[in-house]
Write a protein that holds these residues in place. Sequence first.
Motif: not given
Length: 225
Positions: A129-131, A99, A185, A38-39, A109
């Motif tokens: 994968e992401g945050r 970014v 982040d 997803t990044g 978002r």
Amino acid sequence: MPEKQGYPKIAIDGPAGAGKSTVTREVSRRLALKYLDTGAMYRAITLKFIYENTELSDLKSIEEILNRTEVRLSDRQEVFLDGTNVTGDIRSADVNRLVSPVSAISPVRLRLVEMQRTIAKESNGIVMEGRDIASRVIPDADFKFYLDASIQERARRRRKEQLEKGIEMTEDEVIEEIKNRDFIDSGREDSPLTMVSDAIVIDTTDMAFEAVVDKIISIVKSKVS
Ligand code: DC
């Protein structure tokens, strides 16, 4: 957790440099599941804003640009921005710098989370994968992993990665860049980097990447029939 049938949804969150990308790619390969970075999607939108010289406080222009921008990832995680392959360009120093601020913008978002949820829904199992994957994108994920590592180790990995691309940075510069990214982040209002309460935390500081992959696979296999 009850026994899962078939196609698990796996969330892998964590800060920059914790080893998410390499681990996620290998986990998805070994489990034959779709992989979504997803990044890379936030990076593609950042590149678009760089091309358009967008003022990041101008939400009206941002909405307008988002409405006419297409981001697509192939199964091999090649990234296409409005049909052009930008897989290499999204890793540039300019994108690295911008970014985090771009991904703190709510309309950005909203758009990307919606796309990510659709992809997850339409897949027969996925590793994302992401945050904010476990906290926002797929809170119903069957497995929620949070990868972390010490700042020194994350900086060492990042410096090595940059050197391989021919970009030389001092240790201090890399640490500064990572701290800055962590700050934005984790501190943003809209879905910050979050470790959910039911996450399985893996500290990768002293682990070889294969050991991290093996650990994740064995946890998933023990629960999926
Ligand atoms: O994983 P990465 O370094 O390619 O991510 C780039 C940036 O994208 C990161 O600084 C924060 C943002 N990001 C995000 O806000 N939410 C995600 N799910 C993934 C990445």
